[in-house]
Design a protein around this motif. Sequence first.
Motif, mmCIF file in Angstrom:
data_model
loop_
_atom_site.group_PDB
_atom_site.id
_atom_site.type_symbol
_atom_site.label_atom_id
_atom_site.label_comp_id
_atom_site.label_asym_id
_atom_site.label_seq_id
_atom_site.Cartn_x
_atom_site.Cartn_y
_atom_site.Cartn_z
ATOM 1 N N ARG A 92 0.942 -1.442 0.587
ATOM 2 C CA ARG A 92 0.515 -0.221 0.197
ATOM 3 C C ARG A 92 0.812 1.150 -0.442
ATOM 4 N N ALA A 93 -0.116 2.320 -0.031
ATOM 5 C CA ALA A 93 0.419 3.669 0.250
ATOM 6 C C ALA A 93 0.188 4.636 1.675
ATOM 7 N N HIS A 94 0.648 4.962 1.396
ATOM 8 C CA HIS A 94 -0.294 5.789 2.774
ATOM 9 C C HIS A 94 -1.807 6.348 2.523
ATOM 10 N N SER A 95 -2.509 6.329 3.657
ATOM 11 C CA SER A 95 -3.502 6.941 3.693
ATOM 12 C C SER A 95 -3.609 7.815 3.189
ATOM 13 N N GLY A 96 -4.935 8.622 1.996
ATOM 14 C CA GLY A 96 -4.577 9.683 1.358
ATOM 15 C C GLY A 96 -3.909 9.959 0.558
ATOM 16 N N ALA A 97 -3.335 9.218 -0.171
ATOM 17 C CA ALA A 97 -1.905 8.939 -1.666
ATOM 18 C C ALA A 97 -3.023 9.947 -2.923
ATOM 19 N N LYS A 98 -2.008 10.975 -3.100
ATOM 20 C CA LYS A 98 -2.975 10.672 -4.644
ATOM 21 C C LYS A 98 -2.079 10.329 -5.077
#
Length: 259
Positions: free
Chosen positions: A52-58
Amino acid sequence: MSLIISQLQDHIGTIVLDDPHRRNVLSKALVDEVMHAMEWFQKSKTRVLVLRAHSGAKVWSAGHDVRELPLPGRDPLAYNDPLITVLRGVQNTPMPVIAMIEGSVWGGACDLALSCDILIGCPTTSFCMTPAKIGVPYNASGILHFMNIMGANIVKEMFFTAKPLSAERAERVGILNHLVPVDGLEEFTYEMARNISRHSPLSISVIKEQIRLLSSAYPLNPLTFERIQGLRRLVYDSTDYTEGIQAFLEKRSPVFTGV
């Protein structure tokens, strides 16, 4: 400075892509960290891995690091290229890998996401296959990978237009297993991971390997393989290849001539 965050809890491993300033580009440095983390998780008897990426990643990942592409005359996606290495790593690891995707996915990162066993996205998720934007010839195994998941016409549209595929359409064509609201993405993903972790890891790893072998059970004769490699070399020996990379680095639109 580390480019990923990894953690293990209740047999569920997590790798968070953590290079937001470069949009989680799949550089050699980041890929090396991902590979080392996967090796550690495998030794630690991890049953499921969430990528995953960080929460809220664009941007989930901006794909291949264009600055690391070779000069003209060399295959830009050779066997030991960082992108190809991490694709093999995800495909070959016995652990099921769940891609939790928030934000856009560009270029080779689409192939990384599709290499995961289950893809869970949200309304901000999109997929954009960009090699034609910079004049890069994608490799045969990668194109076949896309064709195994969606219809050939969808693959052509993605590669020819280099336009984003929305989350809703990605679910329709079979890229996303599930499309859930942003605020429920993490809970949904880890609930699925917990469910998988309760089942036989040996059975699951064997089934995963069977599926991998069967999905690639389409042999190419040597002449066809040589023809494909010859076609790709036309591109990476071309002035368009040089122009595409130069334009990207100079942050301008490329001027392609077809030679």
